[in-house]
Write an enzyme that holds these catalytic residues in place. Sequence first.
Site, PDB file in Angstrom:
ATOM      1  N   SER A  22       0.825  -1.228   0.000  1.00 29.03           N
ATOM      2  CA  SER A  22       0.000   0.000   0.000  1.00 29.03           C
ATOM      3  C   SER A  22       0.851   1.267   0.000  1.00 29.03           C
ATOM      4  O   SER A  22       0.313   2.364  -0.095  1.00 29.03           O
ATOM      5  CB  SER A  22      -0.971  -0.004   1.184  1.00 29.03           C
ATOM      6  OG  SER A  22      -0.273  -0.176   2.394  1.00 29.03           O
ATOM      7  N   ASN A 110      -2.012  -2.713  12.953  1.00 29.71           N
ATOM      8  CA  ASN A 110      -3.479  -2.580  12.963  1.00 29.71           C
ATOM      9  C   ASN A 110      -3.937  -1.364  13.778  1.00 29.71           C
ATOM     10  O   ASN A 110      -4.789  -0.594  13.327  1.00 29.71           O
ATOM     11  CB  ASN A 110      -4.132  -3.858  13.503  1.00 29.71           C
ATOM     12  CG  ASN A 110      -3.811  -5.057  12.625  1.00 29.71           C
ATOM     13  OD1 ASN A 110      -3.242  -4.892  11.548  1.00 29.71           O
ATOM     14  ND2 ASN A 110      -4.160  -6.241  13.083  1.00 29.71           N
ATOM     15  N   HIS A 156     -40.635  21.521 -10.668  1.00 25.61           N
ATOM     16  CA  HIS A 156     -40.752  20.676 -11.873  1.00 25.61           C
ATOM     17  C   HIS A 156     -40.084  21.342 -13.083  1.00 25.61           C
ATOM     18  O   HIS A 156     -40.473  21.087 -14.216  1.00 25.61           O
ATOM     19  CB  HIS A 156     -42.218  20.377 -12.213  1.00 25.61           C
ATOM     20  CG  HIS A 156     -43.031  19.950 -11.049  1.00 25.61           C
ATOM     21  ND1 HIS A 156     -43.135  18.641 -10.644  1.00 25.61           N
ATOM     22  CD2 HIS A 156     -43.773  20.671 -10.167  1.00 25.61           C
ATOM     23  CE1 HIS A 156     -43.911  18.574  -9.571  1.00 25.61           C
ATOM     24  NE2 HIS A 156     -44.300  19.792  -9.256  1.00 25.61           N
ATOM     25  N   SER A 277     -15.220  24.984 -27.911  1.00 24.85           N
ATOM     26  CA  SER A 277     -15.350  23.734 -28.649  1.00 24.85           C
ATOM     27  C   SER A 277     -14.262  23.681 -29.710  1.00 24.85           C
ATOM     28  O   SER A 277     -13.889  24.704 -30.278  1.00 24.85           O
ATOM     29  CB  SER A 277     -16.736  23.680 -29.296  1.00 24.85           C
ATOM     30  OG  SER A 277     -16.701  22.894 -30.463  1.00 24.85           O
ATOM     31  N   LYS A 283     -18.917  28.396 -29.296  1.00 26.87           N
ATOM     32  CA  LYS A 283     -19.278  27.757 -28.028  1.00 26.87           C
ATOM     33  C   LYS A 283     -18.473  28.267 -26.835  1.00 26.87           C
ATOM     34  O   LYS A 283     -17.294  28.560 -26.930  1.00 26.87           O
ATOM     35  CB  LYS A 283     -19.062  26.232 -28.119  1.00 26.87           C
ATOM     36  CG  LYS A 283     -20.023  25.504 -29.027  1.00 26.87           C
ATOM     37  CD  LYS A 283     -21.461  25.471 -28.509  1.00 26.87           C
ATOM     38  CE  LYS A 283     -21.656  24.550 -27.352  1.00 26.87           C
ATOM     39  NZ  LYS A 283     -21.599  23.130 -27.701  1.00 26.87           N
ATOM     40  N   ASN A 285     -18.493  26.676 -23.092  1.00 28.04           N
ATOM     41  CA  ASN A 285     -19.143  25.606 -22.330  1.00 28.04           C
ATOM     42  C   ASN A 285     -18.880  25.721 -20.828  1.00 28.04           C
ATOM     43  O   ASN A 285     -17.767  26.065 -20.419  1.00 28.04           O
ATOM     44  CB  ASN A 285     -18.647  24.244 -22.831  1.00 28.04           C
ATOM     45  CG  ASN A 285     -19.004  24.031 -24.295  1.00 28.04           C
ATOM     46  OD1 ASN A 285     -20.057  24.468 -24.755  1.00 28.04           O
ATOM     47  ND2 ASN A 285     -18.111  23.388 -25.034  1.00 28.04           N
ATOM     48  N   GLU A 290     -20.017  21.484 -15.037  1.00 27.65           N
ATOM     49  CA  GLU A 290     -20.337  20.106 -15.429  1.00 27.65           C
ATOM     50  C   GLU A 290     -19.467  19.117 -14.671  1.00 27.65           C
ATOM     51  O   GLU A 290     -19.916  18.029 -14.288  1.00 27.65           O
ATOM     52  CB  GLU A 290     -20.163  19.933 -16.943  1.00 27.65           C
ATOM     53  CG  GLU A 290     -21.270  20.645 -17.717  1.00 27.65           C
ATOM     54  CD  GLU A 290     -21.021  20.708 -19.213  1.00 27.65           C
ATOM     55  OE1 GLU A 290     -21.992  20.856 -19.958  1.00 27.65           O
ATOM     56  OE2 GLU A 290     -19.856  20.628 -19.647  1.00 27.65           O
ATOM     57  N   TYR A 317      -9.198  -7.123  12.404  1.00 22.39           N
ATOM     58  CA  TYR A 317      -8.615  -6.601  11.171  1.00 22.39           C
ATOM     59  C   TYR A 317      -8.582  -7.668  10.076  1.00 22.39           C
ATOM     60  O   TYR A 317      -8.313  -8.840  10.328  1.00 22.39           O
ATOM     61  CB  TYR A 317      -7.179  -6.089  11.428  1.00 22.39           C
ATOM     62  CG  TYR A 317      -6.522  -5.555  10.168  1.00 22.39           C
ATOM     63  CD1 TYR A 317      -6.747  -4.262   9.744  1.00 22.39           C
ATOM     64  CD2 TYR A 317      -5.710  -6.377   9.390  1.00 22.39           C
ATOM     65  CE1 TYR A 317      -6.179  -3.777   8.573  1.00 22.39           C
ATOM     66  CE2 TYR A 317      -5.133  -5.900   8.221  1.00 22.39           C
ATOM     67  CZ  TYR A 317      -5.372  -4.603   7.819  1.00 22.39           C
ATOM     68  OH  TYR A 317      -4.807  -4.142   6.664  1.00 22.39           O
TER      69      TYR A 317
HETATM   70  N1  ARG Z   1      -1.210  -1.373   5.025  1.00 25.11           N
HETATM   71  C1  ARG Z   1      -2.114  -1.967   5.965  1.00 25.11           C
HETATM   72  C2  ARG Z   1      -3.502  -1.315   5.825  1.00 25.11           C
HETATM   73  O1  ARG Z   1      -3.583  -0.284   5.302  1.00 25.11           O
HETATM   74  C3  ARG Z   1      -1.601  -1.771   7.352  1.00 25.11           C
HETATM   75  C4  ARG Z   1      -2.112  -2.769   8.316  1.00 25.11           C
HETATM   76  C5  ARG Z   1      -1.491  -4.096   8.067  1.00 25.11           C
HETATM   77  N2  ARG Z   1      -1.888  -5.074   9.025  1.00 25.11           N
HETATM   78  C6  ARG Z   1      -1.733  -6.392   8.853  1.00 25.11           C
HETATM   79  N3  ARG Z   1      -2.174  -7.139   9.800  1.00 25.11           N
HETATM   80  N4  ARG Z   1      -1.165  -6.858   7.782  1.00 25.11           N
HETATM   81  O2  ARG Z   1      -4.492  -1.861   6.226  1.00 25.11           O
END
Ligand code: ARG
Length: 467
Positions: A22, A110, A156, A277, A283, A285, A290, A317
């Site tokens: 991540s 966690n 309406h 455009s 145009k 826009n 939007e 978790y």
């Molecule tokens: N990158 C993980 C998340 O965003 C962090 C927590 C990871 N925990 C684990 N038990 N692998 O959730």
Amino acid sequence: MALWGGRFSGSASQMFKQVNDSLPFDYVMASEDVTGSIAWSKGLLRAGVLSEDEQQTLQQCLETLQRSIEADNVDFSDSGEEDIHSFVEAYLTQALGDLGRKLHTGRSRNDQVATDFRLWCKRHLNLLKQDIINLLDALLKCANRHDKAIIPGYTHLQRAQPVLFAHWCLAYTEMLKRDISRIDDCIKRLNQSPLGCGALAGTTFEVDRESIAQDLGFDSPCLNSLDAVSDRDFVLELLFCASTGMMHLSRMAEDLIFYNSGEAGFLQLSDAVTSGSSLMPQKKNPDALELMRGKCGRVFGHLQALLVTMKGLPLAYNKDMQEDKEGAFDAVNQYHICLCIGVEVLEGLNLNQERTRQAAQQGYANATELADYLVNKGIPFRTAHDLSGQAVLEAINEACALEELSLTQLQEIHPSIEDDVYAWLELDAVINKRNQLGGTGYDVVTKALYLELENLDKLKSSFSSAT
Ligand code: ARG
């Protein structure tokens, strides 16, 4: 190197790293991870796990990292670390050796990620609040600039009754005020500290969770370790705040797109927020508007996605929960962008007041007045409504406005109608009769505008003292 290598003999596949890591997106919580780590080091000091010197060394190293993060001087891209928590720990270990390896005592990623993300959400909810205040400011200035302008009000999408343009602005003001109070509520509930809850069952080390919570600016610690590490209600609430706020922006955008159309011709948008455009030279826009409308789709989608992700998860978790972040990051970013462009749209908006006045006079938008006039002559409203409808029909047949019917014609509809009816049907009179609280009368709108400007000043100063 992974934080959890001991029990493994093989290494993770490239594909697994791609799905599991991540860091490519959670690096944006680097600052929060460092703040949380400093607070945790203090907790470990109080628990007797770290000596004074050790805690100081760790804190200094973390502060150095914090400065580099603030200066945008950290390269997260080729560390190969799994997530921001591993990244910060690897940094400490590289800088301090075994001391760096002590910080994770009693902590789990966690409770760490739950803490970081709460801090991140709180910071960004406050930034969004500032954005909403800026938009409120622009909206009230726009109302002030056009304080006498009258536009047709619709139901309406049919011309219904005339309203002041400032009254329209004040309608969105109410929505924005609710958006702010929704954010305040969200902050109130997320303001608890998960740190010290460990992986799921709490920690054996005697950390003082109250003082850790205090160090981090939370109101109190979360009360149950299982809940603390697996609750993502605060993200859902943030996404709901963003979705509702975006929905309001989208409705405002939709109104303005219509007012800006060639058919309505009520206003001009500035060149700064429009595009042309590639084919049709004439145009101009309303792209900014939007996109304010269009971006709702993805923001609402992020709310829906996380609800679905969470709904089947057993305590506590699960890695599914790592999917909580990208949607929230994107929702906050898109909402922020739309709030900012909304300011630019309102600042450059020019109402064609003659045209809106003219439009407000068309479409028999004063038919209710005729009915109310008859009620004042002692006729029951339902009968008056019917009689006014007959007058509308007659005017349609004659291709004229209600007030262009002659007194004789009107008296044929009901003999109690007198010459004073014309003053009742006049546009400014229609507006001015609605001076009850919340109505569109000049007096009541002027007062509301004044009160909202005062409120805004209070909001601005309470916000700057709170942040
Ligand atoms: N990158 C993980 C998340 O965003 C962090 C927590 C990871 N925990 C684990 N038990 N692998 O959730």
